[in-house]
Design an enzyme around this catalytic site. Sequence first.
Site, short mmCIF file in Angstrom:
data_model
loop_
_atom_site.label_atom_id
_atom_site.label_comp_id
_atom_site.label_asym_id
_atom_site.label_seq_id
_atom_site.Cartn_x
_atom_site.Cartn_y
_atom_site.Cartn_z
N CYS A 92 31.93 71.29 36.97
CA CYS A 92 31.57 71.93 37.91
C CYS A 92 29.43 71.77 38.42
O CYS A 92 29.52 70.28 37.59
CB CYS A 92 31.67 73.74 37.58
SG CYS A 92 30.65 73.86 36.12
N ASP B 1 31.15 79.93 43.67
CA ASP B 1 30.25 79.62 42.73
C ASP B 1 29.70 81.27 41.61
O ASP B 1 29.44 82.06 43.30
CB ASP B 1 29.34 79.21 42.97
CG ASP B 1 28.09 78.85 41.24
OD1 ASP B 1 28.43 79.60 40.38
OD2 ASP B 1 26.87 78.19 41.63
P1 4NP Z 1 29.29 76.62 37.42
O1 4NP Z 1 27.22 77.62 37.98
O2 4NP Z 1 28.60 75.26 38.33
O3 4NP Z 1 29.64 76.97 37.82
O4 4NP Z 1 28.20 76.30 35.72
C1 4NP Z 1 26.37 77.50 37.94
C2 4NP Z 1 25.65 77.35 36.56
C3 4NP Z 1 24.25 77.44 36.95
C4 4NP Z 1 23.19 77.15 37.62
C5 4NP Z 1 24.41 76.68 39.19
C6 4NP Z 1 25.75 77.59 39.03
N1 4NP Z 1 22.14 77.16 38.38
O5 4NP Z 1 21.95 76.91 39.26
O6 4NP Z 1 21.24 76.61 37.25
#
Ligand code: 4NP
Length: 157
Positions: A10, A125
């Site tokens: 991800c 997300d």
């Molecule tokens: P992930 O979620 O990609 O599912 O781990 C996120 C984690 C951090 C961020 C966005 C989505 N961020 O913008 O920092």
Amino acid sequence: MTRPAVLFVCLGNICRSPLAEAAFRAEAKRAGLAVAIGSGGTSGEHAGDPPDARAVRTAAKFGHDIAGYRARKISGEDFDRYTHIFALDHANLAALQRLAPAGHNVHLALLLDVVPGLAGRSVADPYYGTEADFAVTWEEVALAARHLVMQLAVQAE
Ligand code: 4NP
């Protein structure tokens, strides 16, 4: 056939891909499937961090302890280490395609492509969402994990 090695990717490796890793670990263990398993993020912003507290609580609710996981940024070398790389959404699939070395042999796809009827869909997300959104994420990755284990088990026969 070589033992499969599956990587879930991800953006931050703190919400969706750790949940996918945990769900797939449990399903593979239940099925007795010999497979290497990992997760990573296309961004290094959270590298070294534990999963988001909401992801840790959600996994715990379903019986899985992911508190010891640590986020890692993926690299082109992951295309040498893994046989299957699954992106949780389209943006990260595109990032993986940019990172992929020419002529690589990895099965690179969206995670929900393994679920009949959900091909082409992203796992939403939950980062800016609520704990209920994390429960939806869990249901999606757990469903995908069941299908993926079934598919890999058939291929291993
Ligand atoms: P992930 O979620 O990609 O599912 O781990 C996120 C984690 C951090 C961020 C966005 C989505 N961020 O913008 O920092």
